[in-house]
Each structure stands twice: as C-alpha cells, then as structure tokens.
Design an enzyme around this catalytic site. Structure first.
Site, short mmCIF file in Angstrom:
data_model
loop_
_atom_site.label_atom_id
_atom_site.label_comp_id
_atom_site.label_asym_id
_atom_site.label_seq_id
_atom_site.Cartn_x
_atom_site.Cartn_y
_atom_site.Cartn_z
N SER A 158 -3.11 -7.62 2.89
CA SER A 158 -3.44 -7.42 4.31
C SER A 158 -3.90 -8.72 4.95
O SER A 158 -3.54 -9.03 6.09
CB SER A 158 -4.52 -6.36 4.46
OG SER A 158 -4.03 -5.10 4.07
N ARG B 20 -2.24 -6.32 -8.08
CA ARG B 20 -1.06 -7.13 -7.78
C ARG B 20 -0.86 -8.24 -8.81
O ARG B 20 0.25 -8.61 -9.12
CB ARG B 20 -1.18 -7.75 -6.40
CG ARG B 20 -1.13 -6.76 -5.27
CD ARG B 20 -1.48 -7.42 -3.99
NE ARG B 20 -2.84 -7.97 -4.14
CZ ARG B 20 -3.57 -8.45 -3.17
NH1 ARG B 20 -3.10 -8.49 -1.97
NH2 ARG B 20 -4.78 -8.90 -3.38
N HIS C 200 0.84 -1.20 0.00
CA HIS C 200 0.00 0.00 0.00
C HIS C 200 0.88 1.25 0.00
O HIS C 200 0.64 2.20 -0.76
CB HIS C 200 -0.90 0.05 1.24
CG HIS C 200 -1.96 -0.98 1.29
ND1 HIS C 200 -2.16 -1.78 2.40
CD2 HIS C 200 -2.92 -1.33 0.41
CE1 HIS C 200 -3.18 -2.59 2.18
NE2 HIS C 200 -3.66 -2.34 0.97
N LYS D 164 -16.17 -6.70 4.94
CA LYS D 164 -15.06 -7.45 5.52
C LYS D 164 -15.06 -7.30 7.04
O LYS D 164 -15.34 -6.23 7.57
CB LYS D 164 -13.72 -6.93 5.00
CG LYS D 164 -13.52 -7.08 3.51
CD LYS D 164 -12.17 -6.49 3.13
CE LYS D 164 -11.93 -6.55 1.63
NZ LYS D 164 -10.64 -5.95 1.28
#
Length: 169
Positions: A129, A91, A18, A42
């Site tokens: 994460s 990514r 990040h 989430k």
C-alpha cells in the site's frame, strides 16, 4: 462448526495483493472478515470510512467475505466476531520477523486464536500500500496494482498535483 478467519490491516489502500489473499482465504474458510483498522500508528491517506468502502467495492461481492471496521485490540475483535484464526500476509522474508512477533503476542493474549500466514501470488509480492501511495503521489500509473475503483479514488485524492498528467498521456 463454522471456520471463521479474520484478516486485519489498514488497507490504505487495498491492493491487488490484498485481494489475492482474500480470495485465497475465502476458498479455505467458511467466513472471512476483513478487519479494517481504525486506530493505527500509521498516518493513513484514506479515512476509515473510505478504506472500508473501497474494500467493499473490491471484494464485497465474494459471498463469504465481510468487511468490518474495528478499533482496539485485534484479539478482542476476533473473539467478538467468533474468529479462531488471524490471517497475515507474507510477501518476503523481511516481513517474517515482525509478523512472527505479532503472532507470538497475539497467542499470548488469546491462546485459542491461531495466526496463519498466507503468501500472495508471485506477481503481487512486490506490491505494498505504501508503494502504491507513493507512486500515485508522484504521478505514476498504479492501474496494475489496484482495482479500478481504488485507482479512481487515488486519482481523486491526489488531485491535479500528481497523477492526472501521467494518466492523460
């Protein structure tokens, strides 16, 4: 006209990947707003206040970067902030389909706001994460994946059950 970009996410926790994207964005835009999502589907390990605080610790010193919590519709928050660009990180190819769907929906909701994709340095493409949280919970060393302040916060959050024994050795 000031070029403002908004980089949204849960940042639970903020990772070196990040931070890499934030530094890249800061070089491209006059103002970069890190939009830390409050309401999310989430389940987060850190509270909204903790996530905002960690983001400020990690990238708050970058002159043209602001960290703001938000709830509600992303494009509405972008409008309120005067952002014309939403930044998203990619990514791997597996990220693209979901991100493309989000970008298309955001364009439909707010035609004047563009989505731009940035890729992290190759050294960070495997970091997420959720993987960082899992490694920490299982007692692994996450120091290479996150800022020292985030590592300390994870250590405190996990407590004696996981990371402490791994970091003593």
């Amino acid at each position: 006209m000031e070029r403002t970009a908004l980089y949204p996410g849960t940042f639970d926790p903020i990772t070196n990947g990040h931070a890499d994207l934030i530094h890249r964005a800061a070089a491209c835009f006059d103002r970069v707003i890190i939009a830390v999502a409050g309401s999310t589907a989430k389940a987060t390990r850190f509270s909204l206040g903790e996530r905002v605080g960690l983001a400020r610790e990690v990238v708050g010193a970058v002159a043209n970067v602001e960290i703001e919590p938000f709830d509600g519709l992303l494009v509405e928050f972008a409008r309120k902030q005067g952002a014309h660009v939403i930044l998203r990180g990619l990514r791997a190819v597996s990220d693209f389909e979901y991100e493309f769907q989000l970008a298309s929906m955001n364009r439909k909701l707010a035609p004047g706001i563009e989505t731009m994709f940035l890729t992290p340095d190759e050294g960070y493409t495997f970091i997420s994460s959720s993987l960082v949280r899992e490694i920490a919970a299982l007692g692994g060393d996450v120091g290479g994946f996150v800022h020292p302040a985030v590592e300390a916060a994870l250590r405190k959050k996990v407590g004696r059950s996981g990371m402490e024994s791994a970091w003593r050795s």
